[in-house]
Design a protein around this motif. Sequence first.
Motif: not given
Length: 414
Positions: A120-127
């Motif tokens: 879903f995203a480039n990093s866990p934070k981004e998700l």
Amino acid sequence: MVMDRVIFHCDCNGYYASIECLLNPSLKNVPMAVAGNPENRHGIILAKNEIAKQAGVLTAETINEAKRKCPNLVTVKPHHDLYKEYSTKINQLYLNYSEHVEPFSIDESFIDVSQTWFNFANSPKELADQIREKIKTEIGITISIGVSYNKVFAKLGSDLKKPDATTVIAKHEIKDKVWTLPINRLIYVGKVTEKKLRNLNINTIGDLARLEPSFLEQLLGKQGKTLSIYARGLDDAKVPKFTEVEEAKSIGNGTTFEKDLTTWPEIKKGLKDLSAEVSQRLQTAAKTASVIQVQLKTFDFQVRSRQMTLFNPVEEFIEIYQTALKLMTELWDEKTPIRLLAVTATNLQDTATAYRQISMLEWQNPAQQNSWKEAKNKQEQADKIQQLVNQINQDIGDSSLQLGLKENGKQSQS
Ligand SMILES: [Mg+2]
């Protein structure tokens, strides 16, 4: 090398108040609170919006106290069914990102996205940011998310920045982000434990982490051992699949009868058999239930159900049967033929630790808290008792009733 897990703890900000504002947007721009009993000035504040919070309104104080600080406070009564409904919707959204979703309370959930975040995203934070946006646009409320490699630090993280924020605590950041925090930020460190530790000059989570685990165990028993593990960042509790959580939540049993039931003796017999089986299954699973539900289907396929929350959790046949019978007298009009009957036990807890009665001595001594579920129940019980005590104190006009504390087997008054 084993990869770190990626766990989110999602916490809705001012949940009850947010839902009320959602349904009545005019409440958004005034200080408002959800109160247990808004008609009564002794009613207790259950939640407040951001404006009321800024004005100093606190959860668990009385409307009287709140209005002294915030005279134009608007109070509304709680709509628990609605909160549940929205909670379900929110968890359904979380399930888009992982099947490992574990509701921790009505407005908090853990999500394990270790195996999915990169889809879903480039990093866990981004998700996490993406999920916050999603909840904002699709539900209309804000949430805070803690991101870490275990549940304890994810939960801690969601509390650090709010409303509407993501906080990441990576393994290499523990020293700076966690160990500097006061001990009461750590889950399970209640007032009694905090006092005990502070008396020994143990003030931060770092102080806890640096202590010899055996010393902590001696000081606080099993809880000390757990806290040491948590403080050192070694919690490895799993986030179960949502379906597993749901399955564990209730034990029920239903029967469709060959011939419609039309008399009380027939219905009693039906309820008896169903209650006996539910009781049997509860005892086999070593669970007790605090909610009993009865459902019926009439000959023309109308479904009706009713449930009752019990003060003491039950597992015995007779308790379940009597409750089911009582519910049935409210449900049945004594003439409509009944095709199906079901008895279900929900809000299950482990029998070993289930709460049997209000014991003001016991509830503050969290020596046996091991599982997350227990902790949740304990917290709910603690909140309930605190509300009761506040209410009684208000009613008798002073604060003479206080919660008794029990330490080292001795009884003392706080
Ligand atoms: Mg919350």
